[in-house]
Design a protein around this motif. Structure first.
Motif, PDB file in Angstrom:
ATOM      1  N   VAL A 258       4.149   0.944  10.873  1.00  0.00           N
ATOM      2  CA  VAL A 258       3.295   0.452   9.790  1.00  0.00           C
ATOM      3  C   VAL A 258       1.888   0.209  10.313  1.00  0.00           C
ATOM      4  O   VAL A 258       0.906   0.531   9.651  1.00  0.00           O
ATOM      5  CB  VAL A 258       3.898  -0.829   9.169  1.00  0.00           C
ATOM      6  N   ALA A 259       1.788  -0.316  11.520  1.00  0.00           N
ATOM      7  CA  ALA A 259       0.467  -0.610  12.098  1.00  0.00           C
ATOM      8  C   ALA A 259      -0.362   0.660  12.235  1.00  0.00           C
ATOM      9  O   ALA A 259      -1.556   0.664  11.923  1.00  0.00           O
ATOM     10  CB  ALA A 259       0.625  -1.288  13.455  1.00  0.00           C
ATOM     11  N   VAL A 260       0.250   1.739  12.685  1.00  0.00           N
ATOM     12  CA  VAL A 260      -0.486   3.001  12.837  1.00  0.00           C
ATOM     13  C   VAL A 260      -0.937   3.513  11.483  1.00  0.00           C
ATOM     14  O   VAL A 260      -2.079   3.944  11.315  1.00  0.00           O
ATOM     15  CB  VAL A 260       0.388   4.053  13.565  1.00  0.00           C
ATOM     16  N   LEU A 261      -0.059   3.475  10.487  1.00  0.00           N
ATOM     17  CA  LEU A 261      -0.419   3.970   9.151  1.00  0.00           C
ATOM     18  C   LEU A 261      -1.437   3.085   8.457  1.00  0.00           C
ATOM     19  O   LEU A 261      -2.197   3.559   7.624  1.00  0.00           O
ATOM     20  CB  LEU A 261       0.830   4.101   8.279  1.00  0.00           C
ATOM     21  N   SER A 262      -1.451   1.813   8.802  1.00  0.00           N
ATOM     22  CA  SER A 262      -2.389   0.879   8.185  1.00  0.00           C
ATOM     23  C   SER A 262      -3.744   0.868   8.873  1.00  0.00           C
ATOM     24  O   SER A 262      -4.714   0.351   8.325  1.00  0.00           O
ATOM     25  CB  SER A 262      -1.814  -0.545   8.211  1.00  0.00           C
TER      26      SER A 262
ATOM     27  N   VAL B  41       4.589   6.928  -1.084  1.00  0.00           N
ATOM     28  CA  VAL B  41       5.649   5.945  -0.867  1.00  0.00           C
ATOM     29  C   VAL B  41       5.055   4.704  -0.219  1.00  0.00           C
ATOM     30  O   VAL B  41       3.972   4.766   0.376  1.00  0.00           O
ATOM     31  CB  VAL B  41       6.782   6.517   0.019  1.00  0.00           C
ATOM     32  N   PRO B  42       5.751   3.578  -0.312  1.00  0.00           N
ATOM     33  CA  PRO B  42       5.292   2.375   0.379  1.00  0.00           C
ATOM     34  C   PRO B  42       5.185   2.625   1.887  1.00  0.00           C
ATOM     35  O   PRO B  42       5.914   3.446   2.456  1.00  0.00           O
ATOM     36  CB  PRO B  42       6.373   1.342   0.066  1.00  0.00           C
ATOM     37  N   VAL B  43       4.294   1.913   2.524  1.00  0.00           N
ATOM     38  CA  VAL B  43       3.979   2.134   3.929  1.00  0.00           C
ATOM     39  C   VAL B  43       5.211   2.004   4.829  1.00  0.00           C
ATOM     40  O   VAL B  43       5.346   2.739   5.809  1.00  0.00           O
ATOM     41  CB  VAL B  43       2.814   1.225   4.383  1.00  0.00           C
TER      42      VAL B  43
ATOM     43  N   GLY C 158       0.822  -1.203   0.000  1.00  0.00           N
ATOM     44  CA  GLY C 158       0.000   0.000   0.000  1.00  0.00           C
ATOM     45  C   GLY C 158       0.855   1.251   0.000  1.00  0.00           C
ATOM     46  O   GLY C 158       1.932   1.289   0.564  1.00  0.00           O
ATOM     47  N   LEU C 159       0.365   2.293  -0.658  1.00  0.00           N
ATOM     48  CA  LEU C 159       1.076   3.564  -0.697  1.00  0.00           C
ATOM     49  C   LEU C 159       0.467   4.523   0.307  1.00  0.00           C
ATOM     50  O   LEU C 159      -0.736   4.517   0.550  1.00  0.00           O
ATOM     51  CB  LEU C 159       1.013   4.164  -2.098  1.00  0.00           C
ATOM     52  N   VAL C 160       1.320   5.349   0.873  1.00  0.00           N
ATOM     53  CA  VAL C 160       0.912   6.328   1.863  1.00  0.00           C
ATOM     54  C   VAL C 160       1.334   7.703   1.353  1.00  0.00           C
ATOM     55  O   VAL C 160       2.437   7.868   0.825  1.00  0.00           O
ATOM     56  CB  VAL C 160       1.595   6.037   3.220  1.00  0.00           C
ATOM     57  N   ASN C 161       0.456   8.689   1.504  1.00  0.00           N
ATOM     58  CA  ASN C 161       0.801  10.059   1.151  1.00  0.00           C
ATOM     59  C   ASN C 161       1.660  10.644   2.261  1.00  0.00           C
ATOM     60  O   ASN C 161       1.226  10.716   3.406  1.00  0.00           O
ATOM     61  CB  ASN C 161      -0.456  10.917   0.982  1.00  0.00           C
TER      62      ASN C 161
END
Length: 120
Positions: free
Chosen positions: A82-86, A69-71, A28-31
């Motif tokens: 990663v857990a927080v962003l996901s 960018v990737p997580v 997954g991509l994150v802004n």
């Protein structure tokens, strides 16, 4: 016999408990919002910094800059996990607090290359 069944059951339980972590979407991509110009510059090599400075001076690029960018990279540069962003509700976005070469590669592809291509 009972001991072997217990060991097999425990091993199976551990395998199932680990499955959700393995199944997380790592693609997954994150802004990533970059509001600090020093983070922009420190993520890039010297040639890219020179191009960025020129683009900034000519108002072809302005801060804040947002790149995808990737997580894992996002978690690293945003100082989170990663857990927080996901997690639901994160919106798949964060603000960069540190520079990295991987972030620089994304800035180069998504901001610098795009700005220089459209200005030609």
């Amino acid at each position: 016999m009972i001991k072997n069944l217990f060991v097999a059951a425990a091993a199976g339980g551990l395998a199932l408990a680990a499955a959700p972590a393995i199944a997380q979407n790592q693609d997954g991509l994150v802004n990533v919002n970059i509001t600090d110009i020093d983070i922009l510059r420190n993520s890039l090599n010297k040639n890219d910094v020179d191009v960025l400075n020129n683009l900034l001076a000519n108002a072809q690029v302005s801060v804040p800059v947002v790149v995808q960018v990737p997580v894992g990279i996002a978690a690293n540069v945003c100082g989170t996990t990663v857990a927080v962003l996901s997690a639901a509700g994160s919106g798949g976005a964060c603000t960069a607090t540190t520079a990295s070469r991987a972030l620089g590669n994304a800035i180069n592809r998504q901001v610098i290359d795009k700005a220089t291509t459209t200005s030609q």
